[in-house]
Design a protein around this motif. Structure first.
Motif, PDB file in Angstrom:
ATOM      1  N   LEU A  32     -48.325  30.624  87.443  1.00  0.00           N
ATOM      2  CA  LEU A  32     -47.360  31.735  87.852  1.00  0.00           C
ATOM      3  C   LEU A  32     -46.357  31.299  88.372  1.00  0.00           C
ATOM      4  O   LEU A  32     -46.285  30.518  89.654  1.00  0.00           O
ATOM      5  CB  LEU A  32     -48.221  32.782  88.990  1.00  0.00           C
ATOM      6  CG  LEU A  32     -47.445  33.909  89.393  1.00  0.00           C
ATOM      7  CD1 LEU A  32     -47.313  34.861  88.229  1.00  0.00           C
ATOM      8  CD2 LEU A  32     -48.413  34.860  90.314  1.00  0.00           C
ATOM      9  N   SER A  35     -40.241  32.774  90.273  1.00  0.00           N
ATOM     10  CA  SER A  35     -39.641  33.880  89.875  1.00  0.00           C
ATOM     11  C   SER A  35     -40.126  35.231  89.501  1.00  0.00           C
ATOM     12  O   SER A  35     -39.832  36.373  89.412  1.00  0.00           O
ATOM     13  CB  SER A  35     -38.467  33.437  88.676  1.00  0.00           C
ATOM     14  OG  SER A  35     -39.447  33.276  87.597  1.00  0.00           O
ATOM     15  N   LYS A  36     -41.472  35.036  88.913  1.00  0.00           N
ATOM     16  CA  LYS A  36     -42.461  36.200  88.407  1.00  0.00           C
ATOM     17  C   LYS A  36     -42.859  37.047  89.513  1.00  0.00           C
ATOM     18  O   LYS A  36     -43.110  38.007  89.464  1.00  0.00           O
ATOM     19  CB  LYS A  36     -43.355  35.514  87.518  1.00  0.00           C
ATOM     20  CG  LYS A  36     -43.886  36.466  86.438  1.00  0.00           C
ATOM     21  CD  LYS A  36     -44.474  35.879  85.272  1.00  0.00           C
ATOM     22  CE  LYS A  36     -44.949  36.842  84.288  1.00  0.00           C
ATOM     23  NZ  LYS A  36     -44.195  37.118  83.078  1.00  0.00           N
ATOM     24  N   VAL A 283     -47.830  41.476  85.254  1.00  0.00           N
ATOM     25  CA  VAL A 283     -48.200  40.213  85.273  1.00  0.00           C
ATOM     26  C   VAL A 283     -49.156  39.847  84.461  1.00  0.00           C
ATOM     27  O   VAL A 283     -48.912  38.676  83.563  1.00  0.00           O
ATOM     28  CB  VAL A 283     -48.280  39.432  86.615  1.00  0.00           C
ATOM     29  CG1 VAL A 283     -48.551  37.903  86.846  1.00  0.00           C
ATOM     30  CG2 VAL A 283     -46.857  39.774  87.453  1.00  0.00           C
ATOM     31  N   ASP A 286     -48.870  39.991  80.763  1.00  0.00           N
ATOM     32  CA  ASP A 286     -47.956  38.921  80.358  1.00  0.00           C
ATOM     33  C   ASP A 286     -48.826  37.636  79.799  1.00  0.00           C
ATOM     34  O   ASP A 286     -48.908  37.072  79.001  1.00  0.00           O
ATOM     35  CB  ASP A 286     -46.767  38.475  81.177  1.00  0.00           C
ATOM     36  CG  ASP A 286     -45.742  39.534  81.064  1.00  0.00           C
ATOM     37  OD1 ASP A 286     -45.782  40.349  80.353  1.00  0.00           O
ATOM     38  OD2 ASP A 286     -44.923  39.789  81.959  1.00  0.00           O
TER      39      ASP A 286
END
Ligand code: CO
Length: 666
Positions: A32, A35-36, A283, A286
């Motif tokens: 992770l 930025s996420k 998240v 993705d």
């Protein structure tokens, strides 16, 4: 037995949110990027957590290695966005965040800078529960004014008793810890053990808060937390629901609900938790899409009750075996793991011992002989460099691994010279800060590559996909023809030829004598076929056809004509032995192994970390020739016989596959 404060209706239970560290590490191999998760930090700060675990463990290594992020900068950014929440990290005592012991000055500097950059609580553990390895880190944490949480790694074995744990807790209290964490990294602590252990700790050190850290792997975690709280635990580790379960922590919202229903006070804001859950659903989606989140990691697996495989270790084992095209050996590797653990004196399985035991189990299975290939770390462990093992190491195995190397007496770190100032001087301008120096000390090669990338403005680079399928056949028209390039394509088991001056030869049995350059292509079940190969950064198309009969001469090198690659007809059923491939006239002849030559192939896929020999050098059987970095371990490749180094094919920093030639001895 004194009456405990069980089921008090007013007692408060704190929550430590693990989504940014342990859940991230256990479910998606810590991939992770900052930025996420940045958009959710300010929201998270309002949730009312006891603390947020955001740093340490594998986050540091992965930031540098894969995410092109400075881990220290990540910490400072989180600190700035979350001023109201206590930030927590996981520290491996004398190992800091690496896999070996560091000198005391490095441990102190690391703690100092962790606190300076924003950490409030440092959870400190030692993989062997050897309290001598926690002392310096705890002492420095206290000096820096931060909260040291002394940690017991929970494990079961014939030698791990309640009394032993209570003794350790008392030692930790003397060292100045402000809380005790029971770290059940494998999710093997059941509700009964949790109740008993928390009760025993609360009896022994009633004034210290107790934290429960567990994983859902075996499905016990919710019960373990609940019974632990009933026995007096003050804080539990949980992960926001979309990133919970499986190899990660139990869900924050679920436990908050259950504990409130029993009358415990929970300071979490449900609205904020809903917002967070919505965010992390995206998240998760993705990471499922790109294959990083493996459904196996989300499942309940009760095998861990036998194998004691922690979440991070299980996902690591799966991904390593996949990379080696040996996922079919998972069951064997899982069965070998507890045997290796018993041989090594029942270390709890937690980083770094989990990686060590896991990779040793994999090596024992892949090599077909136990302890034939042994990593440098396992050797160091057997020497006593990691501390006192819970039970003695099997003496025969210790002898096989160590030979006549002497065993360390006392605390290993006492024998290590200070390193920080010296390294700082050596790095000079390469290190822009003390933090850089610490990054370098923890992960020298990785940090140096990171510094170079940083200098170059982080050029785009692709991380190899975890689950790369056979390369899709490219459109011939899209690719240029292969240049007149000579070399050999090595791949498993099926003799074949490819066009354009490239001779394909089987890897097994190992052919000793080829001349680089060579290519290693395709696991056996994906060839023959059409492949894209890359030479000097340019893709070319080649076709590989199965052979029946002796391999034909490879097609002549193709010049500039944009012809699609020519499938080379090929003879016969896979030959058991490598037929010496005919060589096009222009190609350097792959000489048959000269008499008296001994090839030293790579025992496993990995990266060449160091080359420790030079052509012409005389070596003795057992001398280290090359050090590979594989499965996060350093693997020493040694000379099988006495001899002279004839040639060195291994180049530092390059990737090698099983059976790739590293060195030829003459
Ligand atoms: Co954990």
């Amino acid at each position: 037995m004194e009456v405990k404060n069980i089921m008090s209706k007013t007692r408060k239970v704190g929550f430590t949110e693990t989504v940014l560290r342990d859940a991230n590490q256990s479910l998606i191999a810590t991939r992770l990027p900052y930025s996420k998760f940045e958009p959710i930090l300010e929201t998270m700060d309002k949730a009312g957590y006891y603390s947020a675990e955001v740093w340490g463990g594998a986050t540091f290594d992965v930031c540098l290695r894969y995410l092109q992020e400075d881990p220290w900068e990540r910490l400072r950014k989180i600190r700035a966005k979350m001023p109201n929440t206590k930030l927590q990290m996981l520290l491996r005592g004398q190992n800091i965040l690496g896999y070996k012991h560091y000198p005391d000055d490095v441990v102190r500097k690391f703690v100092e800078h962790s606190v300076k950059n924003g950490i409030d609580i440092i959870r400190i553990f030692d993989a062997l529960n050897d309290a001598r390895n926690l002392e310096v880190a705890i002492d420095e944490t206290v000096k820096q004014g931060a909260h040291a949480s002394g940690t017991i790694c929970f494990t079961t074995s014939p030698v791990h008793t309640l009394e032993k744990n209570v003794q350790m807790v008392k030692d930790l209290q003397k060292m100045g810890v402000k809380s005790i964490c029971i770290k059940d990294m494998a999710g093997i602590m059941g509700p009964k053990e949790s109740y008993d252990l928390v009760s025993a700790i609360k009896d022994a050190v009633p004034e210290l808060p107790v934290v429960i850290h567990t994983h859902c792997t075996t499905g016990l975690a919710f019960m373990t937390c609940l019974k632990g709280v009933e026995a007096g635990a003050d804080v539990i580790d949980t992960a926001i629901s979309p990133m919970s379960g499986g190899t990660a922590q139990p869900a924050t919202e679920t436990l908050a609900y259950a504990l409130r229903s029993f009358g415990y006070e929970v300071d979490l804001d449900d609205k904020v938790l809903i917002e967070m859950a919505d965010f992390f659903k995206g998240v998760r989606a993705d990471f499922i899409k790109d294959g990083t989140l493996d459904p196996i990691s989300m499942a309940t697996d009760t095998q861990c009750l036998n194998y004691q495989i922690p979440g991070g270790m299980l996902s690591n084992l799966i991904s390593q075996l996949k990379m080696m095209n040996a996922i079919d050996k998972l069951d064997q590797a899982l069965a070998e793991t507890p045997k290796v653990r018993a041989d090594l004196g029942y270390p709890p399985l937690v980083t770094p011992t989990s990686q060590m035991v896991g990779s040793q189990a994999v090596q024992n299975v892949l090599a077909g002989e136990r302890y034939k290939v042994v990593g440098k770390e396992i050797k160091a462990y057997c020497r006593g460099e990691y501390g006192r093992t819970p039970a003695p190491i099997d003496p025969d195995i210790q002898k096989k691994i160590l030979g006549n190397t002497p065993v360390v007496e006392g605390r290993f770190a006492d024998s290590l010279a200070p390193e920080f100032e010296k390294t700082k001087k050596e790095l000079g301008a390469t290190a822009k800060s003390d933090e850089d120096v610490l990054s370098y000390i923890a992960f020298p090669q990785v940090a140096m590559a990171f510094f170079k990338d940083r200098e170059a403005g982080f050029p785009k680079k692709e991380e190899p996909k975890k689950d790369a399928a056979a390369p899709a056949a490219p459109k011939a028209s899209d690719l240029p023809p292969m240049p007149a390039w000579q070399g050999h394509v090595y791949y498993a088991n099926v003799p074949a030829s490819v066009s354009n001056g490239v001779t394909a030869r089987p890897i097994q049995p190992f052919a000793a004598s080829y001349q680089p350059p060579h290519l290693v292509l395709a696991p056996k079940d994906t060839c023959p076929g059409t492949y894209t190969i890359t030479i000097d950064g340019k893709p070319y198309q080649i076709s590989v056809a199965a052979a029946d009969g002796p391999a034909p001469a490879a097609a002549a090198p193709v010049a500039a004509a944009p012809a699609p690659a020519v499938p080379v007809a090929a003879p016969a059923a896979p030959a058991p032995a490598p037929a010496p491939a005919p060589v096009p006239a222009a190609a350097p002849a792959p000489a048959a192994p000269a008499a008296g030559e001994t090839p030293v192939p790579s025992p496993m896929p990995g990266n060449v970390f160091k080359v420790e020999c030079k052509p012409g050098q005389a070596v003795k059987a057992g001398d280290v020739l090359v050090i590979l970095e594989a499965m996060k371990m350093e693997i020493e490749v040694t000379a099988p016989v006495d001899g002279t180094v004839k040639s060195v094919a291994a180049a530092v920093g390059t990737a090698v596959n099983t059976d790739d030639l590293l060195v030829t001895l003459g």
